[in-house]
Motif scaffolding. Structure first.
Motif, short mmCIF file in Angstrom:
data_model
loop_
_atom_site.label_atom_id
_atom_site.label_comp_id
_atom_site.label_asym_id
_atom_site.label_seq_id
_atom_site.Cartn_x
_atom_site.Cartn_y
_atom_site.Cartn_z
N THR A 2 0.84 -1.20 0.00
CA THR A 2 0.00 0.00 0.00
C THR A 2 0.87 1.25 0.00
OG1 THR A 2 -0.29 -0.50 2.36
CG2 THR A 2 -2.16 -0.90 0.93
N ASP A 3 0.21 2.42 -0.10
CA ASP A 3 0.95 3.63 -0.43
C ASP A 3 1.47 4.41 0.77
OD1 ASP A 3 -1.43 4.55 0.56
OD2 ASP A 3 -2.13 5.44 -1.31
N ASN A 38 -3.56 1.67 7.11
CA ASN A 38 -4.11 0.71 6.17
C ASN A 38 -3.97 -0.70 6.75
OD1 ASN A 38 -4.41 2.77 4.00
ND2 ASN A 38 -2.17 2.76 4.09
N TYR A 39 -5.03 -1.51 6.66
CA TYR A 39 -4.98 -2.82 7.31
C TYR A 39 -6.10 -3.72 6.80
CZ TYR A 39 -8.05 0.10 10.23
OH TYR A 39 -9.00 1.00 10.67
N ASN A 40 -6.11 -4.98 7.27
CA ASN A 40 -7.14 -5.97 6.94
C ASN A 40 -7.34 -6.10 5.44
OD1 ASN A 40 -7.41 -6.39 9.66
ND2 ASN A 40 -9.47 -5.54 9.83
N PHE A 68 -8.75 -3.29 1.08
CA PHE A 68 -8.25 -3.07 2.43
C PHE A 68 -9.01 -1.94 3.10
CE2 PHE A 68 -5.80 -0.48 -0.46
CZ PHE A 68 -5.61 0.73 0.20
N VAL A 69 -8.86 -1.85 4.40
CA VAL A 69 -9.46 -0.78 5.18
C VAL A 69 -8.43 0.34 5.33
CG1 VAL A 69 -10.51 -0.14 7.38
CG2 VAL A 69 -10.87 -2.44 6.45
N SER A 70 -8.89 1.58 5.17
CA SER A 70 -8.00 2.73 5.33
C SER A 70 -8.69 3.83 6.11
CB SER A 70 -7.57 3.27 3.96
OG SER A 70 -6.66 4.36 4.10
N GLU A 71 -7.90 4.63 6.81
CA GLU A 71 -8.43 5.75 7.60
C GLU A 71 -8.11 7.09 6.95
OE1 GLU A 71 -7.36 5.42 11.72
OE2 GLU A 71 -7.69 3.26 11.74
N HIS A 122 -2.46 -3.00 -8.56
CA HIS A 122 -1.02 -3.18 -8.70
C HIS A 122 -0.70 -3.55 -10.14
CE1 HIS A 122 0.49 -2.97 -4.51
NE2 HIS A 122 -0.79 -3.18 -4.25
N PHE A 123 0.19 -2.76 -10.73
CA PHE A 123 0.65 -2.99 -12.09
C PHE A 123 2.08 -3.51 -12.03
CE2 PHE A 123 -2.61 0.16 -12.19
CZ PHE A 123 -3.33 -0.07 -13.36
N LYS A 124 2.38 -4.52 -12.79
CA LYS A 124 3.72 -5.10 -12.73
C LYS A 124 4.79 -4.12 -13.16
CE LYS A 124 2.96 -10.06 -13.01
NZ LYS A 124 3.25 -11.31 -13.75
N ASP A 125 4.39 -3.11 -13.97
CA ASP A 125 5.39 -2.17 -14.46
C ASP A 125 5.28 -0.81 -13.80
OD1 ASP A 125 2.98 -1.58 -15.54
OD2 ASP A 125 3.69 -1.37 -17.62
N SER A 126 4.49 -0.69 -12.70
CA SER A 126 4.37 0.60 -12.03
C SER A 126 3.97 0.37 -10.58
CB SER A 126 3.36 1.49 -12.74
OG SER A 126 2.07 0.91 -12.72
N GLY A 127 3.39 1.38 -9.98
CA GLY A 127 3.09 1.32 -8.55
C GLY A 127 1.65 1.00 -8.25
N GLU A 128 1.00 1.90 -7.56
CA GLU A 128 -0.34 1.62 -7.06
C GLU A 128 -1.28 2.76 -7.40
OE1 GLU A 128 -1.60 0.50 -2.69
OE2 GLU A 128 -1.39 2.65 -2.89
#
Length: 701
Positions: free
Chosen positions: A39-40, A45-47, A86-89, A102-108
């Protein structure tokens, strides 16, 4: 109307001070270099769960994901694009559900959406539907269609569920269900049962396992789950064909939150050696991810995963990736802390408020208190060592003790011209030890002086001044006998307290606990929390911790015979309604309470073993300031926060969070404080929440 009635501030008792984030490693990893950040790093971020390909294709047709990612069905089929839920606040402190691409050639790429998937729907838990029954959970399982957006409730009316898990076919959902008697204050083991239901209507629902939680499907016929037996948590395997249940993990240590890999193999979180609050932990006392296989030869050890990457860090709630090749988890980002750094970087977060005319923000300091004119905010740090103040001069320490657990519960004198802050000096949470009330005069000057106001070696706490600032009410054990019962008293001269010609008048009288007192803005009433209506046949301690059976009362300041019970907890008065505070206009009372039971499985949460209880949200009850007779056992309450953490010690100021006259609001936007915490390991360890100093406070009364 904006925040026309001001703002409520509160403290999050066991929210980790270092943000949580999601990672994965291969099974088994060779070193810390194998850990991948998924994650970023924005907020907590969790679960996390992986998104099946068919569901991901549906999600990619949503406008936000289509615009941000540009991914196609072919990208999903080829494996170039994968997704996580995922859960985020990150959204104003709310616990929202998000998708990460998620991209194999980049980020998120990330955008807000749902949780667990079934076919082209999301299955998740929410507390969005109000429940007026006291001490009842609000946790309900829902299904949202990814194509149409239609949402329907899967949990039957009158029942409440946690931890849903979807079978591989997508036709069945297993969940941990509260029993018919509901939640009864369980602290760690909720004693839920596991039910299974069909996703499509009609939702056939039946109990599969008695006493179990956190189900995880291995196949259509095999479920792993956790259960507490005696003093130890274990992971079990249930075969629906034979109705056979076997224990998978050893009885010698704790294992919980399973994630099935196959019919015989499961990833779990383990704690191999129990720890105490005072321990500086060793590796075996951290929560680690391990793999157990019921088909393995006798005596073959488990596969230890995170012990090889970060041996001195806690890892939570594993999930399976790439058909069992990798395992994921979340952990605190304490790896960002360098040797000698302060670990507890503290932001003051503005939270989205469900009350239309009241603002809401989370203060990382404990026992926040705001002066009546809104110019100053004070709190104590998590070690109960120092008092901090934010005002026009900035953020600074105004009084510091020699060691931890020495000072707590600051409260401003209601007359802002006096510039006086009251504090409790001495060890917290121990009625048998002396605790004195002191005044810090001329706070703004930074003189760091104090004046003791109580004496006699009693346990005195929670002072609150009258509106004119000339008297203060407090609670004390001075007439409590061997059992240290606590009643309310008034110091008639706030300048000298019990010294000189100062006198103390007893306000309440009884063999119970009266505590958490606050004088009303009008001066007519004093609100407090009390166990006075606790049944005689009730256990002395609630779940072995405190008296329990706390309700909120008001006593007339000029006539102590006039006492009104305003807010009760459960129908039998069991439970906790604590830390009551009047709104500035006197029309409401804010409390921290278990009125909504729990919102998550407590054993899955960080820091649980050092928090007193796995509950607590902020609630508001409206009262009639003109007609006290209308304030008896007020039935309606408003839930202000929805959190898996314990939110506590609220305060209420007349000023809005963006009011230029409230100097403390700079903290809500940009500032932070960083009390020293020398126990962080540079390799990402987290001994900060397990050491003898009070990084995580406990409940006190």
């Amino acid at each position: 109307m904006g925040e026309s009635r001001g703002s409520i501030a509160f403290f999050a008792t066991y929210r980790p001070p270092v943000p949580l984030d999601i990672f994965s490693v291969p099974i088994p990893p060779s070193s810390i270099r194998d850990e991948v950040h998924l994650t970023d790093g924005v907020s907590y971020n969790y679960n996390c769960r992986p998104i099946p390909k068919d569901a991901l294709k549906s999600l990619l047709k949503r406008p936000k994901l289509a615009a941000d990612g540009g991914a196609t069905d072919a990208d999903v089929d080829s494996g170039r694009v994968s997704g996580l839920l995922f859960v985020s606040e990150r959204d104003d402190g709310l616990e929202t559900l998000r998708v990460a691409l998620h991209f194999k050639d980049s980020g998120e790429q990330a955008c807000k959406v749902g949780s667990r998937t079934v076919d082209h729907s999301l299955i998740y838990v929410s507390t969005k539907e109000p429940v007026q029954e006291r001490r009842s959970p609000w946790t309900v399982v829902y299904k949202t269609n990814l194509r149409t957006g239609k949402t329907e409730r899967l949990t039957p009316k009158g029942q409440f569920d946690l931890s849903p898990a979807v079978s591989p076919s997508g036709k069945k959902v297993a969940m941990a269900t509260f029993r018919p008697e509901g939640w009864e204050g369980e602290i760690e083991d909720l004693q839920t049962d596991i039910f299974v239901m069909n996703v499509e209507r009609p939702p056939m629902r039946k109990r599969l396992i008695r006493n179990g939680g956190w189900p995880s499907w291995a196949s259509e016929d095999v479920i792993f789950f956790h259960r507490k037996v005696g003093e130890t948590w274990g992971v079990f395997r249930h075969d629906t064909r034979t109705n056979e249940t076997v224990r998978v993990t050893p009885e010698a240590f704790d294992a919980m939150t399973p994630a099935a890999i196959s019919d015989t193999k499961v990833a779990v979180a383990t704690i191999r050696q129990k720890s105490k609050f005072s321990d500086v932990r060793v590796e075996a006392q951290y929560r680690h991810i391990e793999i157990f296989d019921t088909a393995a030869a006798a005596g073959q050890p488990s596969v230890q995963v995170t012990q090889k990457t970060r041996p001195k860090a806690d890892h939570f709630n594993p999930f399976v990736l790439d058909d069992g090749v990798r395992v994921g988890y979340h952990r605190a980002r304490s790896d960002l802390v360098k040797p000698g750094d302060d670990v507890l970087s503290r932001n003051f977060d503005k939270i989205e408020s469900p009350v239309k005319d009241v603002g809401l923000f989370r203060v990382s300091g404990v026992f926040p208190t705001i002066s009546k004119d809104g110019s100053k905010l004070a709190f104590v740090d998590n070690e109960f060592k120092a008092v901090w103040v934010a005002d026009s001069q900035g953020l600074r320490v105004v009084y510091e003790t020699k060691g931890p657990d020495n000072i707590f519960s600051p409260m401003w004198n209601q007359n802002p011209d006096k510039d006086i802050l009251y504090v409790c000096m001495g060890p917290s949470f121990n009625a048998g030890k002396p605790l004195e009330i002191c005044a810090i005069p001329n706070v703004s000057s930074g003189a760091r002086q104090r004046r003791q106001l109580t004496k006699g070696k009693f346990n005195n706490a929670f002072p609150s001044s009258s509106p004119d600032g000339n008297r203060f009410v407090f609670r004390s054990t001075r007439d409590g006998g061997d059992k240290k019962h606590k009643n309310l008293y008034i110091a008639e001269n706030a300048e000298v307290g019990e010294y000189g010609d100062g006198t103390v008048t007893r306000l309440t009288n009884g063999e119970w606990t009266d505590t958490h007192c606050q004088w009303s803005p009008s001066g007519d009433w004093i609100v407090f929390s009390s166990t006075r209506d606790k049944p005689k046949d009730a256990p002395e301690l609630d779940n072995g911790l405190d008296p329990g059976y706390f309700a909120v009362f008001m006593v007339k300041a000029s006539d102590p015979t006039v006492v009104i019970r305003v807010i009760r907890s459960g129908d039998d008065l069991g439970g906790h309604v604590n830390h009551p505070v009047f709104s500035p206009d006197g029309r409401s009372i804010v409390v921290t309470s278990d009125l909504a039971a729990v919102s998550a499985d407590p054993i899955s949460l960080p820091l649980f073993i050092h928090s007193v209880r796995p509950y607590g949200d902020i609630f508001v009850v409206d009262i009639d300031p003109e007609d006290a007779s209308k304030n008896k056992d007020v039935k309606k309450f408003h839930r202000v926060t929805h959190s898996r953490y314990e939110y506590s010690t609220p305060t209420w100021t007349v000023f809005a969070t963006d009011d230029p006259n409230a100097q403390w609001n700079m903290l809500v936007k940009k500032d932070s404080y960083t009390p020293a915490c020398p126990y962080a390991y540079p390799d990402g360890g987290e001994s900060w929440h397990m050491t003898g100093h009070l990084c995580i406070p406990r409940r006190c009364c």
